[in-house]
Scaffold this active site. Structure first.
Site, PDB file in Angstrom:
ATOM      1  N   LYS A  80      -5.447  38.934  50.063  1.00 15.88           N
ATOM      2  CA  LYS A  80      -5.916  38.275  48.656  1.00 15.88           C
ATOM      3  C   LYS A  80      -7.258  37.807  48.477  1.00 15.88           C
ATOM      4  O   LYS A  80      -8.080  37.454  49.427  1.00 15.88           O
ATOM      5  CB  LYS A  80      -5.106  36.921  48.817  1.00 15.88           C
ATOM      6  CG  LYS A  80      -4.655  36.163  47.453  1.00 15.88           C
ATOM      7  CD  LYS A  80      -3.830  34.878  47.445  1.00 15.88           C
ATOM      8  CE  LYS A  80      -3.672  34.174  46.289  1.00 15.88           C
ATOM      9  NZ  LYS A  80      -2.830  33.199  46.359  1.00 15.88           N
ATOM     10  N   SER A 155       0.849  32.722  42.680  1.00 13.28           N
ATOM     11  CA  SER A 155      -0.299  33.367  42.271  1.00 13.28           C
ATOM     12  C   SER A 155      -0.787  34.669  43.080  1.00 13.28           C
ATOM     13  O   SER A 155      -1.650  35.516  42.711  1.00 13.28           O
ATOM     14  CB  SER A 155      -1.670  32.470  42.516  1.00 13.28           C
ATOM     15  OG  SER A 155      -1.525  32.094  43.935  1.00 13.28           O
ATOM     16  N   SER A 179       2.937  30.058  46.059  1.00 17.63           N
ATOM     17  CA  SER A 179       2.314  31.387  45.666  1.00 17.63           C
ATOM     18  C   SER A 179       2.542  32.265  46.524  1.00 17.63           C
ATOM     19  O   SER A 179       2.172  33.549  46.432  1.00 17.63           O
ATOM     20  CB  SER A 179       0.713  31.149  45.615  1.00 17.63           C
ATOM     21  OG  SER A 179       0.717  30.648  44.132  1.00 17.63           O
TER      22      SER A 179
HETATM   23  N1  GLN Z   1       2.256  27.956  40.493  1.00 18.36           N
HETATM   24  C1  GLN Z   1       1.700  26.936  41.113  1.00 18.36           C
HETATM   25  C2  GLN Z   1       0.349  26.665  40.366  1.00 18.36           C
HETATM   26  O1  GLN Z   1       0.228  27.293  39.453  1.00 18.36           O
HETATM   27  C3  GLN Z   1       1.290  27.303  42.431  1.00 18.36           C
HETATM   28  C4  GLN Z   1       0.269  28.101  42.809  1.00 18.36           C
HETATM   29  C5  GLN Z   1       0.032  28.232  44.402  1.00 18.36           C
HETATM   30  O2  GLN Z   1       0.802  28.103  45.172  1.00 18.36           O
HETATM   31  N2  GLN Z   1      -1.297  28.809  44.595  1.00 18.36           N
HETATM   32  O3  GLN Z   1      -0.410  25.613  40.699  1.00 18.36           O
END
Ligand code: GLN
Length: 494
Positions: A80, A155, A179
């Site tokens: 990532k 994400s 995420s």
């Molecule tokens: N979707 C959640 C957010 O927007 C979690 C994102 C994540 O785990 N990085 O913060």
């Protein structure tokens, strides 16, 4: 079909010298050429560097190095765009870091290298890991290999899509509120978020430091166990890293009592407060069938209560933006990446941040700054921290009764591109089942448990474990996988 092998299958073939690491890498690169114009998981891939690593792995194999010594020797793995890999770009899919090259290896990258992995490619993500669909990437939206009109989750959408499309044997992402688990569920792969402190965050660009953890995306649970073993362990460079020995997660997968009831003696909780409306019918049905299978495998299914669950999303959306607003203050136009000049430092700073950050990141910085401001700190941030403790206590109490908790990973299967992007609150609800795990600092994983709709879209089942209970949830997921073949299904673009 080399690109479709799991890590354990690939290392078997590498050890027997039936294939080379270079063959495995070329299979991934050919697959990227074939499907990535549609999937768009990769931001970039340094092919020359990857080929040199693969050739070095082949030399080590020829010289007699074994996978007992280096468990990932010769295995191509992609990262990532939030993990520091020396000499490679690290941009968090944000314009503000455009052109920035990592000056050092993060601990996870260092450990993957020590384990012999061939590290290649930067995977798309929501900007600074804020989002649930990759639609917040400053570059483009990654698409789901099961249906390219849909998002892959986020994400870490690039990580999940790359594994589902068999463009890499595994990928490494980060999970702050879901995420890793949510995109794994939406793309039909295994995703594991370790216990807070299990894996060092050194070299992970921080979003919300008290919630972030790095973890693997894999094609099956055995591979997740292998990767977790490789990246875990104490690190002096991360003060929140736990001083705990790393067990042999792969050996722990096999239950001594095996047979047809490998889960005998384990109690698995179903959460009373999670029986809410709003879960898509096909998702609900697949997860219920999955839970019935866990019972057939010998587990005792009992109801547990997490009374403060209702407050998890609200608590998260105070704490995570608060920490993000502080962490992202470092992107000031002076120290990293992009700069837009101004008449004085203030103008330089605001112009750089104005041009460099996308709308979701700005929304979080504004929210976070607000909840930390004097006058509101007590009412929001401090209150949220207290509720966070209640949420953690709920879990610790539940884990006195059960060894793991099971739920859907996400309330819906992959949704259409654009369906939720204009409504941040709808998007935030994608993490309703995953968020409390990060607040509590416990571990969780998502394992494929079926499909819904036409065209078929994968559904994920979440297993949550107590602090440092990775061995238990991996063992449950592994036993489940042995009795199903959901994880072996290949996406149309796989
Ligand atoms: N979707 C959640 C957010 O927007 C979690 C994102 C994540 O785990 N990085 O913060």
């Amino acid at each position: 079909m080399l690109h479709r092998l799991t890590i354990s299958q690939l290392t078997g073939q590498l050890a027997r010298r039936e294939v080379s690491s270079r063959d495995a890498l070329e299979a991934c690169l050919a697959q990227i050429d074939r499907v990535d114009p549609q999937v768009k998981a990769f931001l970039s891939a340094d092919r020359a560097d990857a080929r040199a690593q693969a050739d070095a792995a082949d030399h080590a194999l020829a010289a007699g190095t074994t996978h007992a010594q280096k468990p990932l020797l010769g295995v191509p793995i992609a990262l990532k765009d939030v993990l520091c890999h020396r000499g490679q770009p690290v941009g968090c899919s944000s314009r503000i870091l455009e052109g920035f090259v990592s000056p050092y290896d993060g601990t996870v990258v260092e450990r993957l290298k020590t384990a012999g992995a061939v590290l290649f490619g930067r995977l798309n993500m929501d900007e600074f890991a804020m989002g649930s669909s990759t639609e917040n990437s400053a570059y483009w939206t990654t698409l789901n290999p099961w249906d390219t009109t849909r998002i892959p989750g986020g994400s870490s959408g690039g990580c999940a899509a790359a594994v589902a499309a068999n463009e890499a044997f595994a990928t490494i992402g980060s999970d702050t509120g879901g995420s890793i688990r949510q995109p794994a569920a939406l793309c039909g792969c295994v995703g594991l978020k370790p216990t807070y402190g299990r894996v060092s965050r050194y070299g992970l660009v921080a979003f919300a430091s008290s919630l972030d953890q790095i973890g693997p995306f894999t094609k099956d649970t055995r591979d997740a166990a292998t990767l977790l073993g490789a990246i875990s362990g104490h690190d002096r460079r991360d003060s929140t890293s736990l001083v705990e020995p790393v067990p042999d997660y792969v050996a722990a997968l096999e239950s001594p009592g095996a047979g047809s009831t490998p889960l005998k003696g384990l109690r698995i909780g179903v959460v009373k407060e999670f029986q809410i409306g709003g879960v898509e019918a096909g998702v609900d049905a697949a997860v219920k069938t999955g839970i019935a299978r866990l019972r057939e495998l010998g587990a005792e299914i009992v109801e547990v209560s997490l009374p403060h669950s209702d407050y998890a999303a609200a608590t998260y959306y105070i704490i995570a933006p608060a920490e993000a607003s502080a962490n992202l203050a470092r992107f000031d136009g002076v120290r990293y990446g992009r700069r837009v000049d101004g008449a004085d430092p203030f103008e330089l700073n605001s112009r750089t941040r104005g041009a460099g950050f996308g709308p979701e990141v700005k929304r979080r910085i504004i929210l976070g700054t607000y909840v930390l401001s004097s006058g509101y700190y007590d009412a929001y941030y401090l209150r949220a921290q207290k509720v966070r403790t209640l949420i953690r206590d709920d879990f610790l109490k539940a884990f006195e009764k059960v060894d793991a908790i099971v739920s859907p990973t996400a309330p819906t299967a992959a949704f259409k591109v654009g369906e939720k992007s204009s409504d941040p609150l709808q998007m935030y609800l994608s993490d309703i089942f995953t968020i409390s795990c990060n607040l509590a600092g416990i571990c969780g994983l998502s394992v494929p448990c079926g499909f819904t709709g036409t065209p078929r879209l994968p559904v994920g089942m979440q297993l949550l474990g107590r602090p440092l209970g990775e061995g238990t949830i991996l063992k449950i997921a592994h036993a489940y996988e042995q009795s199903t073949d959901w994880h072996r299904q290949v996406a149309p673009l796989g």
